[in-house]
Scaffold this motif. Structure first.
Motif, PDB file in Angstrom:
ATOM      1  N   SER A 235       0.902  -1.016  -0.112  1.00 50.78           N
ATOM      2  CA  SER A 235       0.065  -0.023   0.057  1.00 50.78           C
ATOM      3  C   SER A 235       0.911   1.291   0.225  1.00 50.78           C
ATOM      4  N   GLN A 236       2.004   1.256   0.852  1.00 52.21           N
ATOM      5  CA  GLN A 236       2.734   2.400   0.735  1.00 52.21           C
ATOM      6  C   GLN A 236       3.288   2.872  -0.708  1.00 52.21           C
TER       7      GLN A 236
ATOM      8  N   VAL B 187      -5.165   5.936  -6.489  1.00 53.49           N
ATOM      9  CA  VAL B 187      -4.774   4.347  -6.401  1.00 53.49           C
ATOM     10  C   VAL B 187      -5.821   3.838  -7.248  1.00 53.49           C
TER      11      VAL B 187
END
Length: 66
Positions: free
Chosen positions: A42-43, A56
Motif C-alpha cells: 500500500s505504501q 490509487v
C-alpha cells in the motif's frame, strides 16, 4: 497485473530501474509489480499515485478517471 503502471511509466519515458529507485526497491521487484507477479504494498501504491498524480483506484484499474 497492473498494466497502467507500465503505461504511465512509458508515457514519461522512464525505465523500470528509474521507477524502482523512486520506490527504493530493486528493478526486478518493480518488474514483478508491473507484471502482477507480486502484490504492490500500500505504501508503494500511494507513492506511485502521488508520483503520477493519479488515484490509487486508477492504478488498480478500478476507475478510469485519473
Amino acid at each position: 497485473m497492473y498494466p497502467r503502471l507500465a503505461e504511465l511509466r512509458e508515457d514519461r519515458d522512464l525505465s523500470q530501474a528509474e521507477m524502482a529507485r523512486v520506490l527504493r526497491v530493486s528493478q526486478s521487484t518493480y518488474s514483478r509489480y508491473e507484471n502482477g507477479k507480486l502484490d504492490i504494498p500500500s505504501q508503494a501504491l500511494i507513492a506511485l499515485a502521488r508520483y503520477y498524480k493519479v488515484s490509487v483506484d486508477y492504478l488498480l484499474g478500478l476507475d478510469d478517471r485519473r
